[in-house]
Scaffold this motif. Structure first.
Motif, PDB file in Angstrom:
ATOM      1  N   ARG A  19     -37.523  -5.384  43.911  1.00  0.00           N
ATOM      2  CA  ARG A  19     -38.325  -3.963  44.066  1.00  0.00           C
ATOM      3  C   ARG A  19     -37.794  -3.439  45.536  1.00  0.00           C
ATOM      4  O   ARG A  19     -37.112  -4.052  46.487  1.00  0.00           O
ATOM      5  N   SER A  46     -38.463   6.476  41.046  1.00  0.00           N
ATOM      6  CA  SER A  46     -38.866   6.490  39.515  1.00  0.00           C
ATOM      7  C   SER A  46     -37.975   7.192  38.703  1.00  0.00           C
ATOM      8  O   SER A  46     -37.645   6.799  37.509  1.00  0.00           O
ATOM      9  N   VAL A  62     -42.056   3.733  34.234  1.00  0.00           N
ATOM     10  CA  VAL A  62     -41.618   2.754  35.336  1.00  0.00           C
ATOM     11  C   VAL A  62     -42.883   2.084  36.130  1.00  0.00           C
ATOM     12  O   VAL A  62     -43.540   3.017  36.754  1.00  0.00           O
ATOM     13  N   PRO A  63     -42.980   0.780  36.160  1.00  0.00           N
ATOM     14  CA  PRO A  63     -44.089   0.340  36.984  1.00  0.00           C
ATOM     15  C   PRO A  63     -43.999   0.488  38.478  1.00  0.00           C
ATOM     16  O   PRO A  63     -43.098   0.772  39.041  1.00  0.00           O
ATOM     17  N   ALA A 106     -41.683  -1.168  41.004  1.00  0.00           N
ATOM     18  CA  ALA A 106     -40.315  -0.739  41.025  1.00  0.00           C
ATOM     19  C   ALA A 106     -39.773   0.596  42.046  1.00  0.00           C
ATOM     20  O   ALA A 106     -38.887   0.807  42.261  1.00  0.00           O
ATOM     21  N   ILE A 158     -40.849  -9.894  41.376  1.00  0.00           N
ATOM     22  CA  ILE A 158     -41.190  -8.582  40.560  1.00  0.00           C
ATOM     23  C   ILE A 158     -42.374  -8.799  39.517  1.00  0.00           C
ATOM     24  O   ILE A 158     -42.398  -9.963  39.140  1.00  0.00           O
ATOM     25  N   TYR A 196     -41.920  -4.951  35.089  1.00  0.00           N
ATOM     26  CA  TYR A 196     -40.638  -4.504  35.615  1.00  0.00           C
ATOM     27  C   TYR A 196     -39.515  -5.137  35.304  1.00  0.00           C
ATOM     28  O   TYR A 196     -38.458  -4.746  34.834  1.00  0.00           O
ATOM     29  N   GLN A 247     -36.201  -4.121  32.517  1.00  0.00           N
ATOM     30  CA  GLN A 247     -34.821  -4.169  32.904  1.00  0.00           C
ATOM     31  C   GLN A 247     -34.012  -5.103  31.798  1.00  0.00           C
ATOM     32  O   GLN A 247     -32.922  -4.921  31.807  1.00  0.00           O
TER      33      GLN A 247
END
Length: 305
Positions: free
Chosen positions: A83, A137, A228-229, A232, A244, A248, A252
């Motif tokens: 993050r 984001s 997007v969490p 992130a 994370i 997230y 990825q």
């Protein structure tokens, strides 16, 4: 030997000082140092350092996050990424801390265009927390191939914030605006809204003060739950968070599998193995240690690195 009355308290204080110095400054540190050398505690007391399996090099600590970037500073696509960090230039233990920006920080300090023409940055310019979140984001969405839009963000990745200028009513709101400015979009950028309550929206100009208007964030039409969490796009309180969220990490996973040319199922299985649940079943949130996950990826799929 008889001592004057005024000397006795000073001697007692001196004896107490010497005794506490020996106990607290010598004996206590020696005892604690000895205790932490026990096999069950030595690794934690040493900083929870992690060695690379191949050559035994220290590659980091499981307690401190780090960036996975190349020599040019760009993110390495074959790795999971941590993050964001607000600690110094990122994950600096000597500068640990948060940005101290809150949810009401929604107006940028625009850069002076003069130094930019000569290739320099304006040190007084500053992105609001909202714009930082929007920009992150958008970048993560582009990197992972998902919709990076977010409520209260423009399509360009800045905070969707208006300054509505006009007479205010008894509640402090502007009901009949005379002028509306998108304060985070510097001219000649096109504002994210054409009009607001029938008034044309202007772009912002450097050096202009728009604080006299009513500052309004505009939600826009982004989905209620962003792809997007949150972890992130926001830094942790310490700036050193090594973990994370599983959400997230799963975002990825397709990129990591694609770059390493391995099945997505293999990456997801490995991710599940590195997901730690809530402490005692109810404290905290499930999390994934990024460094340990990446090291395990390199061990199991070295051909993709």
């Amino acid at each position: 030997m008889y001592l004057p009355t005024w000397i006795r308290p000073h001697l007692a204080a001196l004896r107490a000082l010497l005794l506490l110095t020996v106990v607290c400054g010598v004996l206590y540190p020696l005892v604690i140092t000895g205790i932490v050398q026990l096999p069950a505690l030595r690794e934690k007391a040493g900083g929870s350092m992690i060695e690379a399996a191949a050559d035994g090099r220290l590659v980091g600590s499981r307690l401190i996050g780090q960036a996975f970037t190349g020599k040019a500073g760009s993110a390495l696509p074959q790795y999971f990424h941590s993050r964001p960090s607000a600690a110094g230039n990122g994950y600096d233990p000597l500068a640990t801390g948060a940005s101290n920006l809150g949810p009401e920080d929604i107006v940028d300090v625009l850069p002076d265009p003069a130094p930019q023409k000569t290739g320099h940055q304006d040190p007084e310019a500053r992105q609001s927390l909202l714009t930082q979140v929007c920009a992150r984001s958008r970048a993560v969405g582009a990197q992972e191939g998902v919709d990076g839009s977010r409520p209260f963000c423009t399509a360009g990745g800045v905070g969707a914030t208006l300054s509505v200028i006009g007479p205010r009513d008894a509640t402090g709101h502007v009901n009949r605006p005379r002028r509306v400015v998108s304060v985070n979009e510097r001219c000649p950028d096109k504002p994210f809204l054409a009009t607001y309550r029938g008034v044309r929206v202007e772009c912002a100009r450097y050096g202009q003060d728009y604080s006299t208007g009513e500052i309004l964030p505009i939600r826009g039409n982004a989905p209620k739950t962003p792809k997007v969490p949150a972890d992130a796009v926001t830094a942790s309180g310490s700036g050193l968070d090594p973990d994370i969220s599983p959400a997230y990490a799963r975002l990825q996973a397709p990129r990591v599998a694609r770059v390493r040319k391995i099945p997505l199922r293999s990456v997801l299985d490995l991710l599940d193995q590195h997901t730690t649940g809530r402490t005692l079943g109810f404290m905290g949130e499930p999390h994934v240690n990024v460094l340990q996950l990446n090291l395990d990826l390199d061990r199991r799929h070295p051909s993709g690195t």
